[in-house]
Design an enzyme around this catalytic site. Structure first.
Site, PDB file in Angstrom:
ATOM      1  N   GLU A 157      52.701  47.203  47.380  1.00 35.13           N
ATOM      2  CA  GLU A 157      52.143  46.702  46.109  1.00 35.13           C
ATOM      3  C   GLU A 157      50.980  45.745  46.341  1.00 35.13           C
ATOM      4  OE1 GLU A 157      53.038  48.407  43.715  1.00 35.13           O
ATOM      5  OE2 GLU A 157      54.871  49.215  44.593  1.00 35.13           O
ATOM      6  N   HIS A 160      48.048  47.779  46.853  1.00 33.12           N
ATOM      7  CA  HIS A 160      47.483  48.266  45.583  1.00 33.12           C
ATOM      8  C   HIS A 160      46.559  47.212  44.976  1.00 33.12           C
ATOM      9  CE1 HIS A 160      49.030  52.186  44.593  1.00 33.12           C
ATOM     10  NE2 HIS A 160      50.288  51.838  44.778  1.00 33.12           N
TER      11      HIS A 160
END
Lengths: 183, 167
Positions: A157, A160
């Site tokens: 994450e 990302h």
């Protein structure tokens, strides 16, 4: 600081999360570094709630970052409590402006991503990490230490939020595969 | 739209991919899937392209006289989605004749479909790694049969689930 994370629940955000469409590659937003955010900004609080709501309705989803719902910002939600490879888990939590400050025990694993629905890839990630970030709403700084699957999810994450997909980290030319199992 | 299966192989040198892909782009051939790798001293390419006719591509590749190319028209796949469960087969041991034949025969007999396979010979050591789609519920039985085959060949074999975690 870690107590704040243990006590954190999505309902402290105080707003209803909306389910947003998940963006898939090659959308440009997935490759853009997300902006640092003000965790107390009402828009960020709403985004946090939206990420939780969208993760909840997505089967098998254990984490979702803002770029995946089309918002170029450093915010993501993680919840690995139901995953069989989870050792340490901090429940459901949203972090803003998070970064990995310590990483060790590197090991390979095969990852898939909701934003790259047809491929998987072999990626080396740290099996133990220390992550620092801020909670949405209060903006309280938190530092968490975790391992195993939660560590992998956090790195995925945080990537990302930096505009990176697992495809940017695969182990080699033969480490990308057609995805075979759909949830 | 024409779909073409193309193979190219030749002694390795710099610029093979640049030369071949430029020739293909020159006749409007769009590379969809490909694998390209060096095998011993040879560079080998297997490509699926769409666009021009096989004749156009053959003509475009003709000037690359150090490379052996084949081009043929194929049918686009109807549905490439695998239906089985993904597993990895790894074999290593002393090189001998027939390792690939024996191992893949056992996999085929179990209804397993090999989707990717690589072998390497390095000194006396032979290594095979294959991605296999297995019919659900057949892995334990296949593991037993692979172990039997490996015993006969004098090599080590492992079968493990290729698990991918969705994040």
């Amino acid at each position: 600081m870690s107590d704040a994370l243990a006590d954190w629940k999505p309902d402290v955000l105080g707003v209803e999360g909306r389910v947003l469409p998940v963006v898939t590659a090659p959308a440009a937003v997935l490759s853009r570094e997300g902006a640092e955010v003000d965790p107390a900004d009402p828009e960020i609080v709403q985004l946090a709630a939206d990420l939780v709501a969208t993760m909840r309705v997505s089967p098998g989803c254990v984490g979702l970052a803002a770029p995946q719902v089309g918002v170029s910002a450093q915010v993501f939600v993680v919840d690995v409590t139901q995953h069989p490879k989870t050792a340490t888990s901090h429940g459901t939590f949203v972090l803003c402006n998070a970064r990995v400050v310590e990483a060790s025990r590197w090991r390979p694993g095969r990852e898939g991503c909701m934003s790259v629905p047809d491929l998987t890839g072999d990626v080396k990630r740290a099996g133990r990490v220390v992550v620092e970030g801020a909670l949405p709403g209060t903006g309280e700084a938190v530092r968490l230490t975790t391992d195993a699957f939660e560590a992998r999810a956090l790195q995925h994450e945080i990537d990302h939020c930096a505009g990176k997909l697992f495809l940017d980290r695969v182990a080699g030319a033969h480490a990308v595969y057609q995805r075979k199992v759909y949830l | 739209m024409n779909e073409l299966a193309i193979t190219v192989i030749g002694p390795d040198r710099t610029g093979i991919i640049a030369d071949v892909s430029a020739a293909l782009a020159g006749v409007g051939a769009n590379l969809s899937d490909s694998t390209m790798t060096r095998l011993r001293g040879h560079f080998a390419m297997t490509l699926i392209c769409t666009g021009p006719t096989a004749g156009d591509v053959e003509k475009a590749l003709e000037p690359l006289s150090d490379l052996l190319a084949t081009v043929r028209a194929v049918q686009p796949e109807a549905d490439g989605a695998a239906r089985g469960e993904p597993y990895l087969v790894s074999v290593h041991g002393a090189d001998r004749l027939g390792i690939v034949a024996a191992v893949t025969r056992v996999v085929a007999a179990a209804g397993g479909n090999i989707t990717d396979l690589t072998t390497r010979l390095t000194g006396p050591l032979y290594v095979l790694v294959a991605e296999v789609d297995l019919p659900p519920g057949t892995a334990d039985d296949l593991a037993v049969r692979l172990a039997e085959a490996a015993d006969e060949l004098g090599v080590e074999v492992t079968l493990r689930r290729a698990e991918s975690d969705v994040l």
